[in-house]
Design a protein around this motif. Structure first.
Motif, mmCIF file in Angstrom:
data_model
loop_
_atom_site.group_PDB
_atom_site.id
_atom_site.type_symbol
_atom_site.label_atom_id
_atom_site.label_comp_id
_atom_site.label_asym_id
_atom_site.label_seq_id
_atom_site.Cartn_x
_atom_site.Cartn_y
_atom_site.Cartn_z
ATOM 1 N N GLN A 67 0.854 -1.182 0.000
ATOM 2 C CA GLN A 67 0.000 0.000 0.000
ATOM 3 C C GLN A 67 0.892 1.235 0.000
ATOM 4 N N THR A 68 0.421 2.285 -0.653
ATOM 5 C CA THR A 68 1.178 3.532 -0.723
ATOM 6 C C THR A 68 0.315 4.682 -0.225
ATOM 7 N N TRP A 69 0.930 5.549 0.574
ATOM 8 C CA TRP A 69 0.269 6.733 1.105
ATOM 9 C C TRP A 69 1.102 7.956 0.731
ATOM 10 N N THR A 70 0.441 9.053 0.424
ATOM 11 C CA THR A 70 1.132 10.306 0.123
ATOM 12 C C THR A 70 0.768 11.331 1.193
ATOM 13 N N TYR A 71 1.797 11.895 1.815
ATOM 14 C CA TYR A 71 1.623 12.907 2.853
ATOM 15 C C TYR A 71 2.188 14.230 2.357
ATOM 16 N N HIS A 72 1.494 15.300 2.687
ATOM 17 C CA HIS A 72 1.946 16.635 2.303
ATOM 18 C C HIS A 72 2.346 17.412 3.552
ATOM 19 N N ILE A 73 3.450 18.128 3.438
ATOM 20 C CA ILE A 73 3.955 18.966 4.523
ATOM 21 C C ILE A 73 3.615 20.411 4.169
ATOM 22 N N LEU A 74 2.794 21.028 4.999
ATOM 23 C CA LEU A 74 2.359 22.399 4.750
ATOM 24 C C LEU A 74 3.108 23.351 5.682
ATOM 25 N N PRO A 75 3.561 24.487 5.164
ATOM 26 C CA PRO A 75 4.395 25.388 5.969
ATOM 27 C C PRO A 75 3.722 25.920 7.231
ATOM 28 N N GLU A 76 2.395 26.009 7.247
ATOM 29 C CA GLU A 76 1.694 26.568 8.401
ATOM 30 C C GLU A 76 1.242 25.511 9.407
ATOM 31 N N ARG A 77 1.565 24.231 9.162
ATOM 32 C CA ARG A 77 1.078 23.160 10.051
ATOM 33 C C ARG A 77 2.227 22.320 10.603
ATOM 34 N N HIS A 78 2.034 21.825 11.851
ATOM 35 C CA HIS A 78 3.040 20.979 12.496
ATOM 36 C C HIS A 78 2.856 19.499 12.159
ATOM 37 N N ASP A 79 1.697 19.146 11.589
ATOM 38 C CA ASP A 79 1.425 17.756 11.230
ATOM 39 C C ASP A 79 1.622 17.581 9.725
ATOM 40 N N VAL A 80 1.509 16.335 9.274
ATOM 41 C CA VAL A 80 1.512 16.057 7.844
ATOM 42 C C VAL A 80 0.092 15.687 7.447
ATOM 43 N N VAL A 81 -0.261 15.980 6.197
ATOM 44 C CA VAL A 81 -1.632 15.786 5.735
ATOM 45 C C VAL A 81 -1.665 14.602 4.778
#
Length: 190
Positions: free
Chosen positions: A92-106
């Protein structure tokens, strides 16, 4: 006004509760400022903990699992998992995005879910990472998150059992006692 007072009382209660129970609090690794390179590569899934059995139920059928984390483009983490369930291997593959205004990954496709990164030092394992998945309550009137679970990942497939024990005990102190350890009795998938 009553809501403000109530929030202060609950906050104070939480602080007093932590002081008397002496629960250790993990160090969060803010995804928007931490060096992502340290997370890249292969990780072995050791245990999952949740506040409810339903949070971890899907992991009870697994024998073992490992993930590979890559950063194909800036501010994107691609995670590929290899899971052993019975005699079958599931990828399985998951894609996470790192946003400059957030401490978590999406997590792509899961806008209500927050994925937080915590230091493995909390489990006496500097080479480990703890990942927390949290989903907001389904209804505004609900007081608990609809999902709140933690995963322990290590760089080696054969980590000291004491590391897993410390991880489980620390989370039990935070009222998260539903847990599963993967037995790792079968060969890892490739």
């Amino acid at each position: 006004m009553l809501a403000t007072v109530l929030s202060y009382v609950l906050c104070l209660y939480g602080l007093v509760h932590q002081a008397f129970l002496l629960c250790l609090v993990p160090e969060q690794l803010p995804a928007n400022t931490v060096d992502h390179q340290q997370f890249l590569g292969k990780w072995y899934f050791k245990a999952a903990v949740g506040q409810r059995e339903a949070d971890i139920e899907r992991f009870k059928v697994m024998d073992n699992m490992w993930i590979n984390m890559e950063e194909p483009v800036n501010d994107t983490l691609l995670v590929t998992g290899q899971m052993r369930i019975g005699d079958d291997c599931i990828k399985q593959t998951w894609t996470y995005h790192i946003l400059p205004e957030r401490h978590d990954v999406v997590l792509e496709g899961m806008p209500r879910q927050r994925t937080l990164l915590w230091s493995g030092k909390w489990a006496n394992c500097p080479e480990c990472i703890i990942i927390q998945e949290v989903k907001q309550p389904l209804k505004e009137t609900d007081s608990e998150d609809s999902l709140n679970r933690y995963f322990l990942y290590t760089r080696q497939s054969d980590v000291n059992h004491e590391v897993v024990k410390v991880f489980l005990n620390n989370l039990a102190c935070h009222n998260a006692s539903a847990s599963v350890r993967l037995p790792q009795e079968k060969e890892f998938c490739t």
